[in-house]
Write an enzyme that holds these catalytic residues in place. Structure first.
Site, PDB file in Angstrom:
ATOM      1  N   LYS A  93       0.834  -1.207   0.000  1.00  0.00           N
ATOM      2  CA  LYS A  93       0.000   0.000   0.000  1.00  0.00           C
ATOM      3  C   LYS A  93       0.869   1.257   0.000  1.00  0.00           C
ATOM      4  O   LYS A  93       0.654   2.180  -0.794  1.00  0.00           O
ATOM      5  CB  LYS A  93      -0.918  -0.011   1.214  1.00  0.00           C
ATOM      6  CG  LYS A  93      -1.956   1.100   1.225  1.00  0.00           C
ATOM      7  CD  LYS A  93      -2.928   0.922   2.398  1.00  0.00           C
ATOM      8  CE  LYS A  93      -3.755  -0.329   2.226  1.00  0.00           C
ATOM      9  NZ  LYS A  93      -4.727  -0.543   3.312  1.00  0.00           N
TER      10      LYS A  93
ATOM     11  N   CYS B 183       9.056 -39.912  -9.347  1.00  0.00           N
ATOM     12  CA  CYS B 183       7.683 -40.395  -9.526  1.00  0.00           C
ATOM     13  C   CYS B 183       6.908 -40.504  -8.212  1.00  0.00           C
ATOM     14  O   CYS B 183       5.804 -41.039  -8.187  1.00  0.00           O
ATOM     15  CB  CYS B 183       7.672 -41.753 -10.235  1.00  0.00           C
ATOM     16  SG  CYS B 183       8.504 -43.056  -9.309  1.00  0.00           S
TER      17      CYS B 183
ATOM     18  N   GLY C 164      -8.271  -7.237   4.654  1.00  0.00           N
ATOM     19  CA  GLY C 164      -9.081  -7.360   5.857  1.00  0.00           C
ATOM     20  C   GLY C 164      -8.411  -8.047   7.024  1.00  0.00           C
ATOM     21  O   GLY C 164      -8.995  -8.149   8.099  1.00  0.00           O
TER      22      GLY C 164
ATOM     23  N   TYR D 207      12.634 -35.436 -16.041  1.00  0.00           N
ATOM     24  CA  TYR D 207      11.175 -35.359 -15.967  1.00  0.00           C
ATOM     25  C   TYR D 207      10.702 -35.496 -14.532  1.00  0.00           C
ATOM     26  O   TYR D 207      11.430 -35.957 -13.652  1.00  0.00           O
ATOM     27  CB  TYR D 207      10.518 -36.433 -16.840  1.00  0.00           C
ATOM     28  CG  TYR D 207      10.686 -37.852 -16.336  1.00  0.00           C
ATOM     29  CD1 TYR D 207       9.792 -38.403 -15.409  1.00  0.00           C
ATOM     30  CD2 TYR D 207      11.727 -38.667 -16.796  1.00  0.00           C
ATOM     31  CE1 TYR D 207       9.951 -39.699 -14.944  1.00  0.00           C
ATOM     32  CE2 TYR D 207      11.895 -39.961 -16.338  1.00  0.00           C
ATOM     33  CZ  TYR D 207      10.994 -40.476 -15.409  1.00  0.00           C
ATOM     34  OH  TYR D 207      11.142 -41.759 -14.947  1.00  0.00           O
TER      35      TYR D 207
ATOM     36  N   SER E 125      14.556 -43.613 -11.494  1.00  0.00           N
ATOM     37  CA  SER E 125      13.340 -42.883 -11.133  1.00  0.00           C
ATOM     38  C   SER E 125      13.293 -42.833  -9.609  1.00  0.00           C
ATOM     39  O   SER E 125      13.263 -43.877  -8.953  1.00  0.00           O
ATOM     40  CB  SER E 125      12.091 -43.582 -11.677  1.00  0.00           C
ATOM     41  OG  SER E 125      10.941 -42.862 -11.302  1.00  0.00           O
TER      42      SER E 125
ATOM     43  N   ARG F 268      -3.668   2.995   8.442  1.00  0.00           N
ATOM     44  CA  ARG F 268      -3.932   1.711   7.773  1.00  0.00           C
ATOM     45  C   ARG F 268      -2.677   0.845   7.750  1.00  0.00           C
ATOM     46  O   ARG F 268      -1.566   1.346   7.677  1.00  0.00           O
ATOM     47  CB  ARG F 268      -4.387   1.931   6.321  1.00  0.00           C
ATOM     48  CG  ARG F 268      -5.635   2.776   6.158  1.00  0.00           C
ATOM     49  CD  ARG F 268      -5.837   3.074   4.665  1.00  0.00           C
ATOM     50  NE  ARG F 268      -6.902   4.017   4.410  1.00  0.00           N
ATOM     51  CZ  ARG F 268      -8.133   3.715   4.030  1.00  0.00           C
ATOM     52  NH1 ARG F 268      -8.450   2.450   3.854  1.00  0.00           N
ATOM     53  NH2 ARG F 268      -9.037   4.635   3.800  1.00  0.00           N
TER      54      ARG F 268
ATOM     55  N   ARG G 264      -3.713  -1.636  -5.894  1.00  0.00           N
ATOM     56  CA  ARG G 264      -2.914  -2.837  -5.678  1.00  0.00           C
ATOM     57  C   ARG G 264      -3.256  -3.829  -6.768  1.00  0.00           C
ATOM     58  O   ARG G 264      -4.306  -3.735  -7.414  1.00  0.00           O
ATOM     59  CB  ARG G 264      -3.207  -3.453  -4.307  1.00  0.00           C
ATOM     60  CG  ARG G 264      -4.652  -3.871  -4.098  1.00  0.00           C
ATOM     61  CD  ARG G 264      -4.924  -4.250  -2.662  1.00  0.00           C
ATOM     62  NE  ARG G 264      -6.335  -4.526  -2.438  1.00  0.00           N
ATOM     63  CZ  ARG G 264      -6.889  -4.638  -1.237  1.00  0.00           C
ATOM     64  NH1 ARG G 264      -6.152  -4.498  -0.152  1.00  0.00           N
ATOM     65  NH2 ARG G 264      -8.181  -4.889  -1.095  1.00  0.00           N
TER      66      ARG G 264
ATOM     67  N   HIS H 210     -15.897  -8.222   1.860  1.00  0.00           N
ATOM     68  CA  HIS H 210     -14.853  -9.078   2.430  1.00  0.00           C
ATOM     69  C   HIS H 210     -14.997 -10.516   1.951  1.00  0.00           C
ATOM     70  O   HIS H 210     -14.025 -11.148   1.518  1.00  0.00           O
ATOM     71  CB  HIS H 210     -14.916  -9.020   3.960  1.00  0.00           C
ATOM     72  CG  HIS H 210     -13.932  -9.928   4.634  1.00  0.00           C
ATOM     73  ND1 HIS H 210     -14.261 -11.191   5.071  1.00  0.00           N
ATOM     74  CD2 HIS H 210     -12.621  -9.759   4.916  1.00  0.00           C
ATOM     75  CE1 HIS H 210     -13.203 -11.754   5.600  1.00  0.00           C
ATOM     76  NE2 HIS H 210     -12.190 -10.913   5.542  1.00  0.00           N
TER      77      HIS H 210
ATOM     78  N   MET I 175      -5.580  -7.213   8.669  1.00  0.00           N
ATOM     79  CA  MET I 175      -5.014  -6.323   9.682  1.00  0.00           C
ATOM     80  C   MET I 175      -5.934  -5.115   9.840  1.00  0.00           C
ATOM     81  O   MET I 175      -6.984  -5.046   9.229  1.00  0.00           O
ATOM     82  CB  MET I 175      -3.593  -5.954   9.304  1.00  0.00           C
ATOM     83  CG  MET I 175      -2.645  -7.142   9.421  1.00  0.00           C
ATOM     84  SD  MET I 175      -0.980  -6.768   8.858  1.00  0.00           S
ATOM     85  CE  MET I 175      -1.222  -6.572   7.104  1.00  0.00           C
TER      86      MET I 175
END
Length: 929
Positions: free
Chosen positions: A56, A888, A136, A908, A821, A127, A400, A513, A138
Site C-alpha cells: 500500500k 515419480c 481485511g 522429468y 526414477s 492503515r 494494488r 470481504h 489487519m
C-alpha cells in the site's frame, strides 16, 4: 556521533538504530529514514521499495509520483514493525515519535489544516500495508483526530453537522474495535456497537444508517463512549496525538493477530516481513449526496473480462463498502443494468433507486475511468483501487494488484500477453499455482438440476459447492463439507473460510470481504442474497416460507449466484483455450518434461488429456485390486509351490496384458514406465474372519489355510520387509509373468503400427547384485518373447532409487541401468526413519514447534533427502552420461519439489493426472524464477 543500540540482521536487511535515526541496507543498497512521505505529486519512495513500505505504501508513493490525486501522508516502514515486535513500545516511541510529529507538520503545511485544531482540523486514517496484499486481515482506523470539541469545529467549517457527527460516531466505533479491543460477548452476538445501532434503529423505527439525524448521531456517540467505559473501564481518549500513537501500535500489533497469522499460514507469507503503517490525511465520502466511496477493478476479478467495474456508496466511508453492511451500487451503467435485469427491476426504478456512478457523477466517472487506464498501463496488471469522492472531487486512496479467481488469472494473463503488455515469461510468473486447482474443480451438471432455485445473490466468486449449512466460522469442521452462511463475513472468520467449501452472505457486494477473500482462496461465494433471514441463536435461516437449519444441505453456484436446496450433481469442468495456451507457453519454457502416474487406461487417458509426455509410474499391483483380478492374485499367493504359483500366474497374465495393451494404445509412441510388483504379498489377502471365509469358499480351500498364510506373511515392519525386488528374487516366476505381459502387450500394439516404448522398472534396489539378478531375468524373458513372436520393440530397463544405500552406490547401479526414477515417498521414509502411515501421532507437533518447517512427505527435504538425490544423480551421470533421471513419488506434483529437482538436472517429473497442469507450470517457473 552515532550511538548504536542494536545491530540486527533481518534476512538480507542490516538495521542500525539509535534514538533519532536508523540506517538500512537491503541487498547491498543503502537506505536512510524510518518514515517515507507521499502526496502532492511527490514521494520519497516508490514501487521499488515494496518490501520496506509495504504494498500500500509503495503504491501510494508510486501514484503520487505519476500525478494521481492521492491524499498526502507518510508511511512507517515494515522494519519498524519488526523493531516494535522485538523491542517494544518504549523503544519504538524513542526511535520514531519525534519524526512522526515532523511528518504531521509537513501534511499540515500541504493542506493548510492543523492536527488537533478546533477550528480547522486535520484528520488522519491509519492503515496497515504488508508487502503482499492481505485484505481485511489487519487493522484500519478512519477519522482519527476527532474528539468532543473538534467535532464541533469540523461541523462549523464544513457547515455540515451531520457529516461531522457521523464521522465521530464512525471513529469511536472503529477505534473501539481496533485499538481498545471491543468485541462481541459471544459469537452469537453482534459487535457491541452494531448492537447499539440496531437497537436504536428499532427504537426510532428507521431502516438504514443514513436515516439517523444529527441528534441521533450525538446520542450514538454518547452510547458508544458509555459502552466502552462499561465493558473495558476506559474513558475514550480525547488527545489526538495519544489517539494516533495508540492506533499506530494497534496496526503494528495486528501483524501478529490470530487472523493475520492464519492468513499468512494459508498464503505462505513469512512472519518476519512485518507490516508498514500508512498515516494518510482523511478525505470524506460521507459529506452528503455529492460525496461517495467505492472500490473499482480495471478488469473483472471473477471472470477476467476486460471491462472497468466496481461498486460504490453515496454518503459513505470506505469500510461500508468492504464490510458489506450496506449493499452497494454499481460504478458503470452497464453493470447497473445487469443488476436490474438479474433482480427483475424496471429501468425507471433502477435509475431512481440504484443508479450508477456513471449516471450520477459523469465527470467524476470519466476521471476515474481515465485513472484506471493509467494505473493498469503503469503496472501492466489488473488493479484493485479504492477511491473517495468528496464534494465531487476524486481521490485515489490505494491501488494494488487485484485478487482474482483462477479463471480470471488465466484470462487476464493471456489477454495482456496478446495485447503485447507482457511477454511469455511474465505470463508464467503471473500464474499462481495454487489457483490452478480451482479450474479443475467440478461444476454443476445443469442437465441434472431437478429442484427449484431457492434464492439468488451476486455471483461473487465462481465455482460450485455442495455442503451442510454452518453459521459460525469456528464450527466449519463439524461437517466434512460445509457452506458458511453469514450476514456478512469478517476478518475473524478467516480460518473457517479457509476450511469451508463456499460462502453465502446476506449482505455485501462484489467487493465485500467475503467476495475478495473467496476469490483469493479459490472458493465459491454468493454475496448479497437479501431474501435470506438468518437467526444465529436458533441456528437457522429462512427464505420466504422455507427454513434451513444447521446441518441441512444446500448447493451454491458462484458463477450464476443461484442457491439450491439439497445436493446437486456435479461434473468435470471444461477447460478453455486460454488454459491450454498457457500450458503450451509453459512447455516451451520448461526444460523438464512432465509425465503422469497411471495404473489404468482411464488414468492414462486423463494424463494425456492434461498434456503428459508419457507415463512415469504405472504401479502393476494396483491392477490386481479390482474385484475380477484379485482372486487370481490370491491363488498365486496361497499356492504351495512353484508349479501352483505358475498356474495362478498363467491366469493373471492375460488380465495384466490387457491393461498394458489399453495403456500402450493411449500413449502410442510416448514412454510408459512400468514398476514391477512392489508391495508385500499380505496386502492382497483379507484380514477379517468374514472375508477369509468368503475367499475360502471362492477358491475351494479351508479358511484355516488362509489364516495360516496370512499369519505366515505377516511382518513386523512390512515397509522394510519382503517386497519390491526381493519378491522378484525369491519368486522369479512373478517377474517373468509381468515381463511377458508387458512385452506381449507392446508387441500386440506395435503390430498395429504404433511405436510403443515400455520402460521396465525394478523397485527397492539397495545392492547392485539385486538389480543384476532381476535385469538378467527380464532380458531372458524379453529375448524369449521376441523369438516366439518373431518381432521386437524398443524398451528400457531401469530402477527406482528409494533406498538410501542405492543413492550412495548410484555409480555402480548406473553402470548397469538405463534410467533412475526417484521414489521419494520411500526415500523420505527411510532417510528420516519415519513410517509415513504413522506420522499423524507426532508430525503435527513437529510442525507446530518448528522441528520441521514443512511435511517432508509433501515437500522434498532438500537438506537430507535432497542431498541423497543430488549425490545419486551426480554419481549416476558421472558413470553413465546418457542416464535418464526422473521422480515419480508424490513430490512429483509439488511445485517446490519440482523447482528443486530442476536444479539437479532431472529429465522429468511424474505425478497424478490432476496435478499435471500444475507440474507443467511449475517446471516452467523453475526455469525462470
Amino acid at each position: 556521533m552515532l550511538k548504536v543500540l542494536k545491530i540486527k540482521n533481518f534476512n538480507n536487511y542490516i538495521l542500525k538504530i539509535n534514538n533519532n535515526n536508523f540506517s538500512l541496507k537491503i541487498k547491498g543498497v543503502f537506505y536512510m529514514g524510518k518514515i517515507y512521505r507521499f502526496g502532492n505529486k511527490k514521494a520519497d519512495g516508490g514501487a521499488e521499495l515494496k518490501n520496506l513500505l509495504g504494498g500500500k505504501g509503495a503504491n501510494l508513493a508510486e501514484m503520487s509520483k505519476i500525478g494521481i490525486p492521492v491524499p498526502p501522508g507518510f508511511t512507517l516502514t515494515t522494519e519498524m514493525c519488526n523493531f516494535y515486535t522485538e523491542f517494544g513500545e518504549e523503544a519504538l516511541k524513542a526511535s520514531i515519535w519525534n519524526d512522526v510529529k515532523v511528518e504531521i507538520h509537513e501534511v499540515e503545511n500541504i493542506l493548510e489544516k492543523t492536527f488537533g485544531d478546533l477550528k480547522n482540523p486535520l484528520l488522519f486514517s491509519v492503515r496497515s500495508g504488508a508487502r503482499q496484499s492481505m485484505p481485511g486481515m489487519m487493522d484500519t482506523v478512519l477519522n482519527l483526530g476527532l474528539n468532543d470539541e473538534i467535532v464541533e469545529g469540523l461541523s462549523d467549517i464544513t457547515n455540515n453537522p451531520r457529516f461531522a457527527w457521523d464521522s465521530y460516531r464512525r471513529f469511536i466505533q472503529m477505534y473501539g474495535d481496533v485499538v481498545l479491543g471491543m468485541t462481541p460477548e459471544s459469537k452469537e452476538d453482534l459487535n457491541p456497537f452494531e448492537k447499539i445501532i440496531d437497537s436504536y434503529k428499532e427504537e426510532l423505527n428507521i431502516k438504514t444508517d443514513l436515516d439517523f439525524d444529527v441528534e441521533n448521531l450525538k446520542v450514538l456517540v454518547t452510547k458508544f463512549k458509555e459502552v466502552i467505559y462499561k465493558q473495558i473501564g476506559i474513558v475514550f481518549p480525547q488527545d489526538p496525538y495519544e489517539q494516533l500513537w495508540l492506533a499506530i501500535l494497534a496496526v503494528f500489533r495486528s501483524w501478529m493477530n490470530e487472523r493475520a497469522i492464519t492468513y499468512r499460514s494459508i498464503e505462505g507469507i513469512p512472519s518476519n516481513w512485518g507490516t508498514a503503517v500508512n498515516v494518510q490525511s482523511m478525505v470524506y465520502g460521507n459529506t452528503g449526496s455529492n460525496s461517495a466511496t467505492g472500490v473499482a477493478f480495471t478488469r473483472n476479478a471473477a471472470t477476467g473480462e476486460n471491462f472497468f467495474n466496481g461498486e460504490f456508496l453515496i454518503n459513505a466511508q470506505g469500510e461500508d463498502v468492504v464490510a458489506g453492511v450496506r449493499t452497494p451500487w454499481q460504478i458503470t451503467k452497464k453493470e447497473s443494468i445487469e443488476w436490474a435485469v438479474r433482480n427483475h427491476i424496471s429501468m425507471d426504478s433502477r435509475r431512481k433507486i440504484h443508479p450508477s456512478l456513471e449516471e450520477l457523477m459523469p465527470k467524476v466517472y470519466k476521471e476515474l475511468y481515465d485513472i484506471q487506464t493509467i494505473l493498469e498501463n503503469h503496472y501492466t496488471d489488473m488493479q484493485d483501487m479504492e477511491f473517495t469522492v468528496e464534494n465531487k472531487k476524486l481521490w485515489i486512496l490505494q491501488t494494488r494488484t487485484g485478487k482474482r479467481t483462477g479463471m480470471a488469472m488465466i484470462k487476464i494473463a493471456m489477454d495482456l500477453y496478446r495485447e503485447n503488455k507482457i511477454n511469455s515469461k511474465e505470463v508464467i510468473k503471473r500464474i499462481k499455482l495454487s489457483k490452478i486447482d480451482e479450474l479443475l474443480h467440478p461444476v454443476f451438471d445443469k442437465d441434472k438440476i431437478n429442484v427449484e432455485i431457492l434464492t439468488h445473490g451476486l455471483p461473487a466468486a465462481p465455482g460450485a459447492a455442495v455442503g451442510q449449512v454452518v453459521f459460525f466460522a469456528d464450527e466449519v469442521e463439524k461437517y466434512k463439507n460445509s457452506i458458511l452462511v453469514r450476514l456478512e463475513t469478517s476478518p475473524e472468520d478467516i480460518n473457517g473460510m479457509n476450511l469451508a467449501r463456499g460462502f453465502l452472505t446476506v449482505r455485501g457486494g462484489m467487493t465485500s470481504h467475503a467476495a475478495v477473500v473467496a476469490r483469493g482462496m479459490g472458493k465459491c461465494c454468493i454475496a448479497g442474497a437479501g431474501e435470506i433471514v438468518i437467526n444465529y441463536k436458533k441456528r437457522q435461516f429462512k427464505v420466504k416460507d422455507q427454513i434451513f437449519k444447521e446441518g441441512d444441505f444446500i448447493s451454491i453456484d458462484g458463477s450464476s449466484g443461484m442457491v439450491y436446496p439439497g445436493k446437486l450433481v456435479t461434473k468435470a469442468p471444461k477447460l478453455d483455450e486460454n488454459f491450454h495456451k498457457i500450458l503450451e507457453i509453459a512447455d516451451k519454457i520448461s526444460r523438464m518434461e512432465v509425465r503422469g502416474n497411471a495404473d489404468t487406461p482411464k488414468d492414462a487417458k486423463k494424463s494425456i488429456e492434461f498434456g503428459a509426455k508419457g507415463i512415469g509410474l504405472c504401479r502393476t499391483e494396483h491392477m490386481f485390486f479390482e474385484e475380477n483380478k484379485i482372486k487370481a492374485m490370491r491363488e498365486m499367493i496361497l499356492a504351495p509351490d512353484v508349479e501352483g504359483r505358475e498356474k495362478a500366474l498363467a491366469k493373471m497374465l492375460p488380465l495384466q496384458k490387457k491393461d498394458f495393451v489399453g495403456i500402450f494404445e493411449i500413449l502410442k509412441e510416448k514412454p510408459v514406465t512400468i514398476r514391477l510388483l512392489d508391495p508385500p504379498l499380505h496386502e492382497f489377502l483379507p484380514h477379517t474372519v468374514e472375508k477369509q471365509e468368503e475367499l475360502a469358499h471362492e477358491i475351494n480351500v479351508s479358511a484355516g489355510k488362509i489364516r495360516e498364510a496370512v499369519n505366515h506373511l505377516k511382518e513386523s515392519n512390512p515397509m522394510l520387509g519382503h517386497r519390491g525386488c526381493r519378491l522378484g528374487i525369491t519368486y522369479p516366476e512373478i517377474t517373468v509373468m509381468q515381463t511377458r505381459a508387458i512385452i506381449e502387450a507392446a508387441l500386440e500394439v506395435h503390430s498395429k503400427g504404433i511405436d510403443v516404448y515400455p520402460e521396465i522398472m525394478i523397485p527397492l534396489v539397495g545392492k547392485v547384485e539385486e538389480y543384476r539378478l532381476q535385469k538378467q531375468l527380464i532380458l531372458d524373458t524379453i529375448t524369449k518373447v521376441f523369438e516366439e513372436k518373431k518381432n521386437n520393440v524398443r524398451y528400457k530397463i531401469g530402477t527406482m532409487i528409494e533406498v538410501p544405500r542405492a543413492a550412495l552406490i548410484a555409480d555402480k547401479i548406473a553402470s548397469e541401468t538405463e534410467f533412475f526414477s526417484f521414489g521419494t515417498n520411500d526415500l523420505t521414509q527411510m532417510t528420516f526413519g519415519y513410517s509415513r502411515d504413522d506420522t499423524g501421532t507426532f508430525l503435527p507437533t513437529y510442525l507446530e514447534q518448528g522441528v520441521l518447517d514443512v511435511d517432508p512427505f509433501k515437500v522434498i527435504d532438500t537438506e537430507g533427502v535432497g542431498q541423497l538425490m543430488d549425490i545419486a544423480s551426480k554419481r549416476g551421470r558421472d558413470t553413465n552420461k546418457h542416464l535418464e533421471i526422473g521422480i515419480c513419488g508424490e513430490h512429483g506434483g509439488d511445485p517446490e519439489s519440482i523447482k528443486f529437482v530442476n536444479t539437479l538436472g532431472f529429465d522429468y517429473v511424474s505425478c497424478s493426472p490432476y496435478r499435471i497442469p500444475i507440474a507443467r507450470l511449475a517446471a516452467a517457473k523453475a526455469e525462470i524464477e
